[in-house]
Write an enzyme that holds these catalytic residues in place. Sequence first.
Site, PDB file in Angstrom:
ATOM      1  N   SER A 152     -46.341  -1.373 -61.889  1.00 27.74           N
ATOM      2  CA  SER A 152     -45.323  -1.151 -60.950  1.00 27.74           C
ATOM      3  C   SER A 152     -46.062  -0.695 -59.617  1.00 27.74           C
ATOM      4  O   SER A 152     -46.931  -1.347 -59.174  1.00 27.74           O
ATOM      5  CB  SER A 152     -44.427   0.140 -61.646  1.00 27.74           C
ATOM      6  OG  SER A 152     -43.547   0.426 -60.774  1.00 27.74           O
ATOM      7  N   TYR A 166     -39.377  -4.572 -51.869  1.00 27.53           N
ATOM      8  CA  TYR A 166     -40.581  -4.477 -52.853  1.00 27.53           C
ATOM      9  C   TYR A 166     -40.407  -3.228 -53.719  1.00 27.53           C
ATOM     10  O   TYR A 166     -40.621  -3.225 -54.884  1.00 27.53           O
ATOM     11  CB  TYR A 166     -41.864  -4.441 -52.158  1.00 27.53           C
ATOM     12  CG  TYR A 166     -43.066  -4.174 -52.985  1.00 27.53           C
ATOM     13  CD1 TYR A 166     -43.654  -5.135 -53.585  1.00 27.53           C
ATOM     14  CD2 TYR A 166     -43.672  -3.022 -52.853  1.00 27.53           C
ATOM     15  CE1 TYR A 166     -44.913  -4.832 -54.483  1.00 27.53           C
ATOM     16  CE2 TYR A 166     -44.663  -2.859 -53.599  1.00 27.53           C
ATOM     17  CZ  TYR A 166     -45.607  -3.692 -54.276  1.00 27.53           C
ATOM     18  OH  TYR A 166     -46.447  -3.433 -55.167  1.00 27.53           O
ATOM     19  N   LYS A 170     -39.695  -2.849 -57.803  1.00 28.29           N
ATOM     20  CA  LYS A 170     -40.653  -1.947 -58.788  1.00 28.29           C
ATOM     21  C   LYS A 170     -39.878  -0.788 -59.440  1.00 28.29           C
ATOM     22  O   LYS A 170     -40.039  -0.458 -60.690  1.00 28.29           O
ATOM     23  CB  LYS A 170     -41.718  -1.369 -57.993  1.00 28.29           C
ATOM     24  CG  LYS A 170     -42.782  -2.443 -57.422  1.00 28.29           C
ATOM     25  CD  LYS A 170     -43.482  -3.109 -58.566  1.00 28.29           C
ATOM     26  CE  LYS A 170     -44.537  -3.969 -57.960  1.00 28.29           C
ATOM     27  NZ  LYS A 170     -45.215  -4.869 -59.056  1.00 28.29           N
TER      28      LYS A 170
HETATM   29  P1  NAP Z   1     -52.840  -9.769 -55.370  1.00 26.27           P
HETATM   30  O1  NAP Z   1     -54.335  -9.557 -55.424  1.00 26.27           O
HETATM   31  O2  NAP Z   1     -52.279 -10.207 -54.460  1.00 26.27           O
HETATM   32  O3  NAP Z   1     -52.752 -10.744 -56.681  1.00 26.27           O
HETATM   33  C1  NAP Z   1     -51.639 -10.791 -56.959  1.00 26.27           C
HETATM   34  C2  NAP Z   1     -51.476 -11.571 -58.359  1.00 26.27           C
HETATM   35  O4  NAP Z   1     -50.136 -11.733 -58.560  1.00 26.27           O
HETATM   36  C3  NAP Z   1     -52.380 -12.991 -58.276  1.00 26.27           C
HETATM   37  O5  NAP Z   1     -53.134 -13.019 -59.469  1.00 26.27           O
HETATM   38  C4  NAP Z   1     -51.233 -13.957 -58.302  1.00 26.27           C
HETATM   39  O6  NAP Z   1     -51.496 -15.109 -59.001  1.00 26.27           O
HETATM   40  C5  NAP Z   1     -50.125 -13.265 -59.006  1.00 26.27           C
HETATM   41  N1  NAP Z   1     -48.814 -14.000 -58.576  1.00 26.27           N
HETATM   42  C6  NAP Z   1     -48.049 -13.756 -57.503  1.00 26.27           C
HETATM   43  N2  NAP Z   1     -47.178 -14.407 -57.298  1.00 26.27           N
HETATM   44  C7  NAP Z   1     -46.925 -15.229 -58.188  1.00 26.27           C
HETATM   45  C8  NAP Z   1     -46.111 -16.199 -58.806  1.00 26.27           C
HETATM   46  N3  NAP Z   1     -44.984 -16.689 -58.361  1.00 26.27           N
HETATM   47  N4  NAP Z   1     -46.584 -16.867 -59.937  1.00 26.27           N
HETATM   48  C9  NAP Z   1     -47.510 -16.389 -60.747  1.00 26.27           C
HETATM   49  N5  NAP Z   1     -48.387 -15.475 -60.283  1.00 26.27           N
HETATM   50  C10 NAP Z   1     -48.146 -14.877 -59.271  1.00 26.27           C
HETATM   51  O7  NAP Z   1     -52.496  -8.445 -55.761  1.00 26.27           O
HETATM   52  P2  NAP Z   1     -52.968  -7.061 -56.547  1.00 26.27           P
HETATM   53  O8  NAP Z   1     -52.961  -5.985 -55.609  1.00 26.27           O
HETATM   54  O9  NAP Z   1     -53.942  -7.197 -57.618  1.00 26.27           O
HETATM   55  O10 NAP Z   1     -51.663  -6.759 -57.132  1.00 26.27           O
HETATM   56  C11 NAP Z   1     -51.257  -6.876 -58.580  1.00 26.27           C
HETATM   57  C12 NAP Z   1     -49.917  -5.868 -59.229  1.00 26.27           C
HETATM   58  O11 NAP Z   1     -50.216  -4.615 -58.603  1.00 26.27           O
HETATM   59  C13 NAP Z   1     -48.770  -6.080 -58.364  1.00 26.27           C
HETATM   60  O12 NAP Z   1     -47.929  -6.441 -59.315  1.00 26.27           O
HETATM   61  C14 NAP Z   1     -48.477  -5.480 -57.049  1.00 26.27           C
HETATM   62  O13 NAP Z   1     -47.182  -5.123 -56.937  1.00 26.27           O
HETATM   63  C15 NAP Z   1     -49.154  -4.139 -57.963  1.00 26.27           C
HETATM   64  N6  NAP Z   1     -49.579  -3.183 -56.874  1.00 26.27           N
HETATM   65  C16 NAP Z   1     -50.640  -3.457 -56.175  1.00 26.27           C
HETATM   66  C17 NAP Z   1     -50.891  -2.250 -55.045  1.00 26.27           C
HETATM   67  C18 NAP Z   1     -52.274  -2.682 -54.096  1.00 26.27           C
HETATM   68  O14 NAP Z   1     -52.241  -1.741 -53.319  1.00 26.27           O
HETATM   69  N7  NAP Z   1     -52.864  -3.653 -54.365  1.00 26.27           N
HETATM   70  C19 NAP Z   1     -50.418  -1.194 -55.021  1.00 26.27           C
HETATM   71  C20 NAP Z   1     -49.451  -0.992 -56.004  1.00 26.27           C
HETATM   72  C21 NAP Z   1     -48.996  -2.022 -56.982  1.00 26.27           C
HETATM   73  P3  NAP Z   1     -52.078 -16.434 -58.224  1.00 26.27           P
HETATM   74  O15 NAP Z   1     -52.841 -16.216 -57.162  1.00 26.27           O
HETATM   75  O16 NAP Z   1     -52.521 -17.300 -59.191  1.00 26.27           O
HETATM   76  O17 NAP Z   1     -50.470 -17.388 -57.781  1.00 26.27           O
END
Ligand code: NAP
Length: 260
Positions: A152, A166, A170
């Site tokens: 989340s 967004y 979540k």
């Molecule tokens: P990220 O580096 O942008 O990675 C996003 C991931 O989600 C990628 O592996 C991407 O896969 C996959 N994805 C996105 N859209 C997709 C789709 N339509 N179909 C299949 N796969 C999809 O982001 P992250 O920071 O690692 O985020 C991971 C999770 O953590 C997310 O749920 C995000 O909301 C949550 N989060 C992140 C943060 C932060 O600060 N980074 C904070 C709070 C929560 P592909 O590239 O293969 O499409």
Amino acid sequence: MDTKRALTNKIALVTGAGRGIGRAIAGRLAEDGAVVGVHYGHSEAAAVEVVAGIRRNGGRAFPVGAELGVAGDAAAVFEAFDAGVREEGVADDAGSLDILVNNAGVSGSGPVGEAVPEVFDRMIAVNAKAPFFLVQSALPRMRDGGRIVNVSSLASRRAFPESVGYAMSKGALDSMTLCLAKELGGRGITVNAVGPGFIETDMNARRRTTPQACAALAARSVFGRIGKPSDVADVVAFLVSDDARWITGQCIDVSGGTDL
Ligand code: NAP
């Protein structure tokens, strides 16, 4: 406990595991002994590299490609997952899955005044609807005592008007976590969510373009730094381990004390 053996004989699926937080989660679960389905949507080369890295370290993993947020996404994920499990030869009569980590997500919806229906729909489709139907497809395969972890965000717990769509997506994930925890308790399946703060991944690269911007983000954590993907992966590893068997229905803040 030796965490390197904590997940021996467990089969996991981590969505969005080619990059960012999902990549760290997949690596950590494999290190702990799980056979990991490394799901990707568009980043095939990155996911294949994650699988290769896990194998080089003596772990077991296979790629699972399917876009989320489109019609038939859950069925496509499990078609690829089932094929990987068959190739690994790890399923038994009790099931073919122990751990589902719904990590894949998209951000960037903007404030209410700038909201666009198509962007909003996509946010809900990828961040909330896809995890829901992935769980639906996962359950017949999941062994009793399984684990579901939803990635989340702090955005569902603190006011985040700059990305309200967004935050809403979540919030839906958090509600799903609570409902399913109650429903699945009888099978010994725990369902929890983790809420990261700012983690250094592609998702928020646009917020880290200058040293000043990085310092401002770091200052929001009581530890004075931006989080790393492993900060989240280590908590997920705990939640999916037997040690966390008495925790369910929770949204665990993994934000380094952001905005306390
Ligand atoms: P990220 O580096 O942008 O990675 C996003 C991931 O989600 C990628 O592996 C991407 O896969 C996959 N994805 C996105 N859209 C997709 C789709 N339509 N179909 C299949 N796969 C999809 O982001 P992250 O920071 O690692 O985020 C991971 C999770 O953590 C997310 O749920 C995000 O909301 C949550 N989060 C992140 C943060 C932060 O600060 N980074 C904070 C709070 C929560 P592909 O590239 O293969 O499409």
